[in-house]
Design an enzyme around this catalytic site. Structure first.
Site, PDB file in Angstrom:
ATOM      1  N   VAL A 105       0.837  -1.205   0.000  1.00 11.11           N
ATOM      2  CA  VAL A 105       0.000   0.000   0.000  1.00 11.11           C
ATOM      3  C   VAL A 105       0.871   1.255   0.000  1.00 11.11           C
ATOM      4  CG1 VAL A 105      -1.706   1.286   1.350  1.00 11.11           C
ATOM      5  CG2 VAL A 105      -1.966  -1.176   1.050  1.00 11.11           C
ATOM      6  N   GLU A 158      -7.617   2.102   1.516  1.00  4.54           N
ATOM      7  CA  GLU A 158      -7.167   1.806   0.151  1.00  4.54           C
ATOM      8  C   GLU A 158      -7.910   0.576  -0.357  1.00  4.54           C
ATOM      9  OE1 GLU A 158      -4.708   3.532  -1.849  1.00  4.54           O
ATOM     10  OE2 GLU A 158      -6.060   2.259  -3.000  1.00  4.54           O
ATOM     11  N   PHE A 159      -8.273   0.584  -1.641  1.00  4.50           N
ATOM     12  CA  PHE A 159      -9.006  -0.552  -2.197  1.00  4.50           C
ATOM     13  C   PHE A 159      -8.256  -1.211  -3.346  1.00  4.50           C
ATOM     14  CE2 PHE A 159     -12.106   2.271  -0.221  1.00  4.50           C
ATOM     15  CZ  PHE A 159     -12.768   1.385   0.619  1.00  4.50           C
ATOM     16  N   LEU A 160      -6.942  -1.031  -3.388  1.00  2.00           N
ATOM     17  CA  LEU A 160      -6.213  -1.580  -4.532  1.00  2.00           C
ATOM     18  C   LEU A 160      -6.042  -3.090  -4.419  1.00  2.00           C
ATOM     19  CD1 LEU A 160      -3.039  -2.099  -3.484  1.00  2.00           C
ATOM     20  CD2 LEU A 160      -2.972   0.361  -3.751  1.00  2.00           C
ATOM     21  N   PHE A 191     -16.354 -11.104  -8.912  1.00  2.00           N
ATOM     22  CA  PHE A 191     -16.133 -11.927  -7.711  1.00  2.00           C
ATOM     23  C   PHE A 191     -17.142 -13.056  -7.591  1.00  2.00           C
ATOM     24  CE2 PHE A 191     -12.512 -10.312  -5.321  1.00  2.00           C
ATOM     25  CZ  PHE A 191     -12.118  -9.359  -6.251  1.00  2.00           C
ATOM     26  N   GLY A 248     -13.892 -21.534  -7.371  1.00  2.00           N
ATOM     27  CA  GLY A 248     -12.546 -22.104  -7.430  1.00  2.00           C
ATOM     28  C   GLY A 248     -12.116 -22.677  -6.098  1.00  2.00           C
ATOM     29  N   CYS A 254      -5.139 -10.210   2.320  1.00  2.00           N
ATOM     30  CA  CYS A 254      -6.221  -9.335   2.794  1.00  2.00           C
ATOM     31  C   CYS A 254      -7.479 -10.090   3.224  1.00  2.00           C
ATOM     32  CB  CYS A 254      -6.560  -8.318   1.720  1.00  2.00           C
ATOM     33  SG  CYS A 254      -5.123  -7.383   1.183  1.00  2.00           S
TER      34      CYS A 254
HETATM   35  C1  UGA Z   1      -8.397  -7.393  -2.055  1.00  2.47           C
HETATM   36  C2  UGA Z   1      -9.528  -6.453  -2.538  1.00  2.47           C
HETATM   37  O1  UGA Z   1     -10.039  -6.911  -3.787  1.00  2.47           O
HETATM   38  C3  UGA Z   1      -9.013  -5.023  -2.687  1.00  2.47           C
HETATM   39  O2  UGA Z   1     -10.090  -4.165  -3.042  1.00  2.47           O
HETATM   40  C4  UGA Z   1      -8.424  -4.569  -1.343  1.00  2.47           C
HETATM   41  O3  UGA Z   1      -7.891  -3.265  -1.433  1.00  2.47           O
HETATM   42  C5  UGA Z   1      -7.318  -5.533  -0.940  1.00  2.47           C
HETATM   43  O4  UGA Z   1      -7.852  -6.866  -0.846  1.00  2.47           O
HETATM   44  C6  UGA Z   1      -6.768  -5.079   0.380  1.00  2.47           C
HETATM   45  O5  UGA Z   1      -7.503  -5.111   1.370  1.00  2.47           O
HETATM   46  O6  UGA Z   1      -5.631  -4.581   0.437  1.00  2.47           O
HETATM   47  P1  UGA Z   1      -6.342  -8.662  -3.237  1.00  2.47           P
HETATM   48  O7  UGA Z   1      -6.163  -9.372  -1.936  1.00  2.47           O
HETATM   49  O8  UGA Z   1      -5.167  -8.070  -3.917  1.00  2.47           O
HETATM   50  O9  UGA Z   1      -7.403  -7.447  -3.072  1.00  2.47           O
HETATM   51  O10 UGA Z   1      -6.955  -9.721  -4.247  1.00  2.47           O
HETATM   52  P2  UGA Z   1      -8.346 -10.014  -4.960  1.00  2.47           P
HETATM   53  O11 UGA Z   1      -8.218  -9.782  -6.395  1.00  2.47           O
HETATM   54  O12 UGA Z   1      -9.462  -9.360  -4.269  1.00  2.47           O
HETATM   55  O13 UGA Z   1      -8.461 -11.593  -4.729  1.00  2.47           O
HETATM   56  C7  UGA Z   1      -8.512 -12.146  -3.414  1.00  2.47           C
HETATM   57  C8  UGA Z   1      -8.681 -13.636  -3.475  1.00  2.47           C
HETATM   58  O14 UGA Z   1      -9.988 -13.982  -3.929  1.00  2.47           O
HETATM   59  C9  UGA Z   1      -7.714 -14.350  -4.432  1.00  2.47           C
HETATM   60  O15 UGA Z   1      -7.250 -15.521  -3.807  1.00  2.47           O
HETATM   61  C10 UGA Z   1      -8.562 -14.693  -5.634  1.00  2.47           C
HETATM   62  O16 UGA Z   1      -8.110 -15.831  -6.319  1.00  2.47           O
HETATM   63  C11 UGA Z   1      -9.917 -14.950  -4.960  1.00  2.47           C
HETATM   64  N1  UGA Z   1     -11.067 -14.768  -5.862  1.00  2.47           N
HETATM   65  C12 UGA Z   1     -11.347 -13.533  -6.366  1.00  2.47           C
HETATM   66  C13 UGA Z   1     -11.890 -15.844  -6.146  1.00  2.47           C
HETATM   67  O17 UGA Z   1     -11.661 -16.985  -5.681  1.00  2.47           O
HETATM   68  N2  UGA Z   1     -12.989 -15.656  -6.943  1.00  2.47           N
HETATM   69  C14 UGA Z   1     -13.282 -14.440  -7.460  1.00  2.47           C
HETATM   70  O18 UGA Z   1     -14.304 -14.326  -8.174  1.00  2.47           O
HETATM   71  C15 UGA Z   1     -12.448 -13.348  -7.173  1.00  2.47           C
END
Ligand code: UGA
Length: 438
Positions: free
Chosen positions: A11, A151-153, A249, A253, A260
């Protein structure tokens, strides 16, 4: 604006780079001198598309610098961002010691009015804690305000997310303080929600927990699909087109991992208990998520009868594509379960191998999917890297003992795999069995 960013993790670093690119002057500080030295040599501590170029450009333009000299960085800044780690404790409660440490450092170096902005993911009430710690430790009468600006990245898309957020949340004690942040974000053009500090803090946890809930929801639907002969991809499509639900989302899987969701969901359960709320719904989100890998590996074992001495090619190790982050990666749990059953693992990941080696030293690391497939009885897909979508399936089949794929991320169309002679098992979709034509 002159800004100090405390913490050069995910972040902190992305925030610093993006603010610098917007024309601000950033002092990014960290207590980890090795990390700061690397950054000063142009070496990024993380793999994040677009980050290195952005950092180097802004270092060259003298808009960003990295140092361990927290005192002068705070002294010069109008805004001080806290971007330190908030890891979980044993019981899932958030460990706020780094945030408290940052607050004490700010207090020790506070000599004129500053706005302290908390960007770390912290439980509701942390803004008050930061205020108290600074008040208890400051050396003079200098004033300050504490703001929450979560932050939401997403890792792997962090730069894009920081430049084009869905919304900007500003939890501030007054309109005047909020205005300073609005000014900072003026060029971004996203909707801005100005609220109080506790609400802003809660928005972050509510968002991550809601997304985790969507994932556990679709994973349970996938289980029904498997038993009922339905296809979870079509169900998710039909579900997601309802604007009130949304299509993101809803990919079934192996469940959510990363640094996070797992910790934030558990932290919100902990916070809710503290506030007398029994958040049973979220407890079940966790339970469903924790059951995914067992179900997946049981299926692999069932297919082979015994996994003793069976070689498995694992494609993907990172917790998701476009990152080298192995925190709470599903690969770790899958490897452990398969190894416990006697399987030999040959793994390939485009970027996470070096990090994976530190956690799983006893598997064979390969330089390509084809090398991983050599002598394997099955391919197991853990991370949906783009490069896995267009593999040369004939080459893979030639390298394998039996052409079997267990796809934990629904990367392929079952009908196409059937056509080229693979036995194919995915999540929430009909199995393609008995296609072996070797
Ligand atoms: C997540 C949030 O999406 C961000 O908005 C937030 O800022 C961040 O946490 C944080 O709190 O810092 P991130 O952990 O980088 O981001 O990853 P994501 O893309 O959200 O994926 C998280 C997990 O969910 C991964 O393991 C991914 O494979 C899984 N996932 C995601 C699924 O199993 N199915 C989906 O449809 C989407």
């Amino acid at each position: 604006m002159q800004i100090c960013v405390i913490g050069s993790g995910y972040v902190g670093l992305v925030t610093a780079a993006v603010f610098a690119d917007m024309g601000n002057h950033i002092n990014c500080v960290d207590i980890d001198s090795a990390k700061i030295e690397s950054l000063n040599n142009g070496i990024m501590p993380i793999y994040e598309p677009g980050l290195e170029g952005m950092v180097k450009r802004n270092v060259k333009e003298k808009r960003i610098c990295f140092s361990t000299d927290v005192g002068s960085a705070i002294g010069e800044a109008e805004l001080v961002f806290i971007c330190v780690g908030t890891p979980p404790k044993e019981e899932g409660e958030t460990d706020l010691s780094y945030v408290e440490g940052a607050a004490k450092t700010i207090a020790a170096n506070l000599d004129n009015y500053k706005i302290i902005v908390n960007k770390s993911t912290v439980p509701v009430g942390t803004g008050e804690l930061v205020k108290r710690v600074i008040n208890e430790n400051k050396k003079n009468g200098a004033e300050f305000d504490v703001v929450s600006n979560p932050e939401f990245l997403r890792e792997g898309q962090a730069i894009g997310d920081a430049l084009n957020p869905d919304r900007i949340i500003i939890g501030a004690p007054s309109k005047k303080v909020a205005m300073k942040l609005i000014e900072l974000y003026a060029t971004i053009g996203a909707p801005v929600i100005v609220t109080d500090v506790p609400s802003a803090e809660l928005i972050k946890y509510a968002s991550n927990s809601f997304l985790a809930m969507k994932i556990s929801f679709i994973n349970s639907i996938a289980d029904i699909c498997e038993s009922a002969g339905a296809n979870v991809i079509d169900v998710a499509k039909g579900l997601g087109l309802d604007k009130r639900i949304g299509s993101q989302f809803l990919s079934a899987g192996l469940g959510y991992g990363g640094s996070c969701f797992p910790k934030d969901v558990v932290s919100l359960i902990h916070t809710s208990k503290k506030h007398g709320v029994d958040f049973d719904l979220l407890k079940n989100v966790v339970k469903i998520n924790e059951s995914r890998v067992k179900k997946f590996t049981d299926r692999i074992e069932e297919r082979f009868g015994s996994l003793d001495g069976v070689t498995i090619a694992m494609l993907g190790l990172a917790f998701k594509p476009d990152t080298d982050d192995m925190r709470e990666a599903k690969s770790i749990e899958v490897v452990k379960r398969l190894q416990d059953k006697g399987a030999q693992i040959r793994a390939y990941d485009p970027v996470a191998t070096e990090n994976a080696k530190k956690i799983m030293p006893d598997i064979t690391y390969c330089k390509s999917p084809y090398e991983a497939a050599e002598g394997a009885s099955a391919i197991v897909i853990i991370t949906e890297w783009r490069e896995f979508r267009l593999l040369d399936m004939d080459r893979l089949k030639d390298a394998m003992v039996s052409p079997v794929i267990f796809d934990g991320r629904n990367l392929y169309d079952p009908d196409r795999k059937k056509g080229i002679g693979f036995e194919y098992y995915s999540i929430g979709r009909p199995d393609v069995k008995g296609q072996i034509r070797v």
